[in-house]
Design a protein around this motif. Structure first.
Motif, mmCIF file in Angstrom:
data_model
loop_
_atom_site.group_PDB
_atom_site.id
_atom_site.type_symbol
_atom_site.label_atom_id
_atom_site.label_comp_id
_atom_site.label_asym_id
_atom_site.label_seq_id
_atom_site.Cartn_x
_atom_site.Cartn_y
_atom_site.Cartn_z
ATOM 1 N N PHE A 116 0.824 -1.202 0.000
ATOM 2 C CA PHE A 116 0.000 0.000 0.000
ATOM 3 C C PHE A 116 0.865 1.262 0.000
ATOM 4 O O PHE A 116 2.034 1.234 0.382
ATOM 5 N N ASN A 117 0.254 2.371 -0.401
ATOM 6 C CA ASN A 117 0.908 3.675 -0.314
ATOM 7 C C ASN A 117 0.838 4.170 1.128
ATOM 8 O O ASN A 117 -0.212 4.071 1.774
ATOM 9 N N TYR A 118 1.943 4.722 1.629
ATOM 10 C CA TYR A 118 1.948 5.152 3.026
ATOM 11 C C TYR A 118 2.817 6.377 3.301
ATOM 12 O O TYR A 118 2.835 6.888 4.416
ATOM 13 N N ARG A 119 3.543 6.879 2.297
ATOM 14 C CA ARG A 119 4.437 8.012 2.544
ATOM 15 C C ARG A 119 4.408 8.996 1.376
ATOM 16 O O ARG A 119 4.505 8.591 0.212
ATOM 17 N N ALA A 120 4.301 10.289 1.697
ATOM 18 C CA ALA A 120 4.477 11.362 0.720
ATOM 19 C C ALA A 120 5.204 12.496 1.434
ATOM 20 O O ALA A 120 4.591 13.277 2.163
ATOM 21 N N GLU A 121 6.514 12.575 1.253
ATOM 22 C CA GLU A 121 7.331 13.569 1.941
ATOM 23 C C GLU A 121 8.339 14.176 0.977
ATOM 24 O O GLU A 121 8.641 13.615 -0.073
ATOM 25 N N ILE A 122 8.871 15.321 1.381
ATOM 26 C CA ILE A 122 10.073 15.843 0.753
ATOM 27 C C ILE A 122 11.173 15.829 1.811
ATOM 28 O O ILE A 122 10.901 15.905 3.013
ATOM 29 N N ARG A 123 12.401 15.713 1.369
ATOM 30 C CA ARG A 123 13.535 15.794 2.285
ATOM 31 C C ARG A 123 14.634 16.621 1.658
ATOM 32 O O ARG A 123 14.709 16.791 0.438
ATOM 33 N N GLU A 124 15.501 17.141 2.525
ATOM 34 C CA GLU A 124 16.647 17.877 2.014
ATOM 35 C C GLU A 124 17.713 16.906 1.531
ATOM 36 O O GLU A 124 17.703 15.713 1.858
ATOM 37 N N HIS A 125 18.637 17.418 0.732
ATOM 38 C CA HIS A 125 19.723 16.618 0.177
ATOM 39 C C HIS A 125 21.014 17.428 0.247
ATOM 40 O O HIS A 125 20.990 18.647 0.064
ATOM 41 N N PRO A 126 22.155 16.784 0.551
ATOM 42 C CA PRO A 126 22.326 15.347 0.774
ATOM 43 C C PRO A 126 21.777 14.914 2.133
ATOM 44 O O PRO A 126 21.684 15.718 3.057
ATOM 45 N N SER A 127 21.462 13.629 2.216
ATOM 46 C CA SER A 127 20.882 13.099 3.449
ATOM 47 C C SER A 127 21.941 12.610 4.431
ATOM 48 O O SER A 127 21.609 12.316 5.583
ATOM 49 N N ASP A 128 23.191 12.527 4.011
ATOM 50 C CA ASP A 128 24.259 12.041 4.893
ATOM 51 C C ASP A 128 25.025 13.215 5.520
ATOM 52 O O ASP A 128 26.246 13.214 5.604
ATOM 53 N N VAL A 129 24.262 14.231 5.967
ATOM 54 C CA VAL A 129 24.906 15.439 6.481
ATOM 55 C C VAL A 129 25.628 15.196 7.807
ATOM 56 O O VAL A 129 26.666 15.807 8.069
ATOM 57 N N ASP A 130 25.076 14.357 8.686
ATOM 58 C CA ASP A 130 25.703 14.049 9.969
ATOM 59 C C ASP A 130 26.189 15.324 10.672
ATOM 60 O O ASP A 130 27.377 15.505 10.948
ATOM 61 N N TYR A 131 25.243 16.213 10.980
ATOM 62 C CA TYR A 131 25.594 17.473 11.627
ATOM 63 C C TYR A 131 26.294 17.217 12.961
ATOM 64 O O TYR A 131 25.821 16.433 13.788
ATOM 65 N N PRO A 132 27.412 17.877 13.230
ATOM 66 C CA PRO A 132 28.101 17.678 14.507
ATOM 67 C C PRO A 132 27.312 18.284 15.660
ATOM 68 O O PRO A 132 26.496 19.191 15.485
ATOM 69 N N VAL A 133 27.550 17.768 16.859
ATOM 70 C CA VAL A 133 26.938 18.312 18.061
ATOM 71 C C VAL A 133 27.241 19.812 18.136
ATOM 72 O O VAL A 133 28.353 20.248 17.879
ATOM 73 N N GLY A 134 26.227 20.588 18.500
ATOM 74 C CA GLY A 134 26.358 22.039 18.554
ATOM 75 C C GLY A 134 25.699 22.739 17.392
ATOM 76 O O GLY A 134 25.381 23.930 17.487
ATOM 77 N N THR A 135 25.477 22.041 16.281
ATOM 78 C CA THR A 135 24.782 22.626 15.139
ATOM 79 C C THR A 135 23.358 23.002 15.564
ATOM 80 O O THR A 135 22.695 22.242 16.264
ATOM 81 N N GLU A 136 22.913 24.188 15.152
ATOM 82 C CA GLU A 136 21.533 24.585 15.450
ATOM 83 C C GLU A 136 20.751 24.732 14.149
ATOM 84 O O GLU A 136 21.302 25.074 13.101
ATOM 85 N N GLN A 137 19.451 24.448 14.226
ATOM 86 C CA GLN A 137 18.581 24.552 13.066
ATOM 87 C C GLN A 137 17.238 25.165 13.442
ATOM 88 O O GLN A 137 16.742 24.980 14.558
ATOM 89 N N TRP A 138 16.675 25.913 12.490
ATOM 90 C CA TRP A 138 15.343 26.496 12.604
ATOM 91 C C TRP A 138 14.511 26.063 11.400
ATOM 92 O O TRP A 138 15.039 25.929 10.289
ATOM 93 N N TRP A 139 13.226 25.846 11.633
ATOM 94 C CA TRP A 139 12.269 25.580 10.561
ATOM 95 C C TRP A 139 11.029 26.444 10.782
ATOM 96 O O TRP A 139 10.592 26.622 11.926
ATOM 97 N N GLY A 140 10.430 26.930 9.698
ATOM 98 C CA GLY A 140 9.163 27.635 9.790
ATOM 99 C C GLY A 140 8.310 27.343 8.567
ATOM 100 O O GLY A 140 8.782 27.491 7.434
#
Length: 317
Positions: A116-140
């Motif tokens: 069955f269909n179960y997902r419809a999303e967008i994601r950022e790329h690249p997905s292997d960013v592995d942000y280091p501890v201390g990185t901050e992010q905002w979304w709106g």
């Protein structure tokens, strides 16, 4: 009073002190500060432009300026449509990005690995960013529930952050629409939960007292600092009201990295026929939502504007 901060330079520091807002007797979050926080400056304009996941700074996606395909990468490989399992589950129309999941229509292709269909999303790329501890992010972004929306007794995710690794497999953080009395809470069906899967003491599911209705639009702002119990931070505002603020671990102990974001619909319980049937019995055969302009900011401790309050910059239109 400020506790330890993430940087010891003269740059603005991030206040990571405080607990999440106290719950009510029903365990849903009491919005004690019930006056909305109004933006103090204009938000980021479309001219800001977009960037890849591994680039610091402000990023804006105004959908009427972007060509959205039926599947795969778009916006010059900065975004990717993550859908299971059919084509065309994410579309742009009149400046909004629409997500549609119907588990049975169209029929999921045999190559999908699910019936069955179960997902419809967008994601950022690249997905292997592995942000280091201390990185901050905002979304709106604003998130609108379709006019046919009916709360379900099966949970689903509208926003999540996920690691590049497969173990642990769960997203680090997410916003979920929950079934009745979800994971030990006392809540009605369809209440919005703030979820953090990373604490060593176990996953946290916090109801926020908001139960979206058909046709309703939520203005969502999220602030994360990737870190452990001493320097991680997780904040969420809905319609200008802060519903969650917690100094806590936001990365897995065994994989201490931040991850990429996803936005849309992820209703994993629709992978099985018994759950699809259960939804149909509640008169739910499809899930439709949409978002307006998406604004994000990613900063590292060495960036000059690290720690500067960006609430107004990402606040939805």
């Amino acid at each position: 009073m400020l506790q330890d901060t993430l940087v010891s330079t003269n740059k603005p520091s991030i206040d990571i002190s405080s607990e999440n807002i106290t719950g009510t007797k029903s365990d849903s979050v009491e919005q004690q500060q019930n006056t909305s926080r109004l933006p103090e400056t204009e938000n980021l304009p479309c001219s800001t432009g977009s960037k890849s996941a591994d680039e610091s700074g402000a990023k804006v996606w105004c959908w009427d300026n972007i060509s959205v395909p039926e599947e795969g990468f778009f916006d010059n490989h900065k975004l990717f449509i993550s859908s299971h399992c059919s084509l065309g589950m994410v579309k742009e129309r009149e400046g909004r990005l629409y997500f549609k999941v119907n588990p049975t229509t169209p029929t999921a292709p045999a190559t999908c690995g699910a019936e069955f269909n179960y997902r419809a999303e967008i994601r950022e790329h690249p997905s292997d960013v592995d942000y280091p501890v201390g990185t901050e992010q905002w979304w709106g972004f604003d998130y609108k529930f379709g006019d046919d929306y009916v709360p379900d007794e099966l949970p689903w995710i509208l926003w999540q952050t996920h690691g590049s690794f497969s173990n642990p497999a769960s997203p680090m953080t997410n916003l979920q629409l929950a079934p009745t009395n979800y994971n030990g809470s006392v809540n009605p069906v369809g209440e919005l939960f703030v979820v953090n899967n990373t604490p060593a003491t176990g996953r946290k599911f916090t109801p926020v007292g908001i139960i979206p209705k058909a046709g309703q639009t939520l203005k969502i702002v999220i602030h994360l600092v990737w870190g452990d119990e001493g320097n991680g931070l997780y904040e969420v505002w809905i319609d200008g009201v802060q519903v969650y603020r917690k100094q806590e671990r936001t990365v897995y102990t065994e994989q201490p990295y931040g991850g990429y974001w996803k936005i849309g619909i992820y209703k994993w319980r629709w992978k099985t026929d018994e759950n699809v049937l259960a939804s149909v019995q509640r008169n739910i055969s499809e899930l439709n939502t949409s978002i307006g302009t998406l604004r994000t900011i990613m900063r590292k401790p060495q960036d000059l504007d690290y720690g500067v309050d960006a609430y107004s910059l990402v606040f939805p239109d």
